[in-house]
Scaffold this active site. Structure first.
Site, short mmCIF file in Angstrom:
data_model
loop_
_atom_site.label_atom_id
_atom_site.label_comp_id
_atom_site.label_asym_id
_atom_site.label_seq_id
_atom_site.Cartn_x
_atom_site.Cartn_y
_atom_site.Cartn_z
N VAL A 140 0.85 -1.19 0.00
CA VAL A 140 0.00 0.00 0.00
C VAL A 140 0.89 1.25 0.00
CG1 VAL A 140 -1.79 1.30 1.23
CG2 VAL A 140 -1.93 -1.18 1.10
N CYS A 141 1.51 1.54 1.09
CA CYS A 141 2.23 2.81 1.22
C CYS A 141 3.42 2.93 0.28
CB CYS A 141 2.66 3.02 2.67
SG CYS A 141 1.26 2.97 3.81
#
Length: 242
Positions: A140-141
């Site tokens: 995700v990040c």
């Protein structure tokens, strides 16, 4: 006639193979310390606890080492957190205290850091085209931001040792998607070596070996062993001439 046709086909295939082999490969994209910056994306104390694809001691060291690359090579750095007043937590003080004056973008909702206008402004203000990135979670990040940066034309080096997630499979899937999107996947040692280029440079052996002794002790102890041998060592019987 059939054997001649087969022979000609074989020669054509062989010629094509040889021709392809002689063509230059894809360009080797090198890190350039004059055009690179570091991004710390959500390497937060709460999120650290969900990382399961590294052991906890190794990963803590890798997170801090990622941030410390900027100090070693005097690179600009941008820090960002996600909902740090909640369970995600703060950046470790070992990271935040390194760069008390660096831009720290506290996002309160955006999952992809690039969706935050303050973060985009902070990155663009550094005027660099290469970004060395790590975050939690990898899928995700790190992945979302890396692909967004690629879409904006940046060359992105994802530090795979400083990005962590829930499982090895999720990490592998994220790395594949980043690779397909043109993100360069590298570990910490490769990043440091490419930025240094030559042990005789500055930063070079004098600065990099102590740094490695702190963040990559497996290599630091190679240097320590050499130091001990030179200063205190004597050859054991049978060693001479090996």
């Amino acid at each position: 006639m059939a054997p001649l046709s087969m022979l000609l086909t074989g020669l054509l295939v062989l010629t094509s193979t040889v021709f392809a082999a002689l063509q230059p490969g894809p360009p080797f994209i090198r890190l350039d310390k004059s055009d690179a910056m570091v991004v710390v994306a959500d390497l937060q104390e709460g999120l650290y606890q969900i990382v399961r694809d590294f052991d906890t001691v190794t990963y803590r060291n890798n997170m801090i080492a990622h941030a410390a690359i900027a100090g070693l090579f005097n690179l600009p750095i941008v820090l960002t957190t996600s909902a740090e007043t909640g369970p995600n937590g703060l950046l470790p003080k070992e990271i935040s205290s390194m760069y008390p004056s660096a831009p720290l973008i506290r996002r309160n909702g955006e999952v992809d850091a690039w969706d935050n206008s303050d973060f985009r402004s902070a990155v663009r203000a550094q005027n660099k085209s290469q970004i060395i990135l790590a975050g939690i979670t990898t899928d995700v990040c790190t992945e979302f931001l890396a692909l967004s940066l690629r879409a904006e034309g940046y060359t992105v080096f994802a530090n795979t040792e400083a990005s962590g997630t829930f499982t090895d499979k999720l990490a592998a899937d994220a790395k594949q998607r980043m690779k397909d999107g043109g993100v360069i996947l590298q570990g910490m040692f490769a990043i440091v070596m490419d930025l240094m280029r030559d042990w005789r440079n500055t930063p070079g052996s004098l600065q990099v070996l102590p740094w490695l002794d702190t963040y990559l002790p497996a290599y630091g102890y190679v240097a320590r062993g050499h130091e001990a041998a030179v200063q205190n060592g004597t050859l054991a019987p049978g060693e001479a001439g090996l």
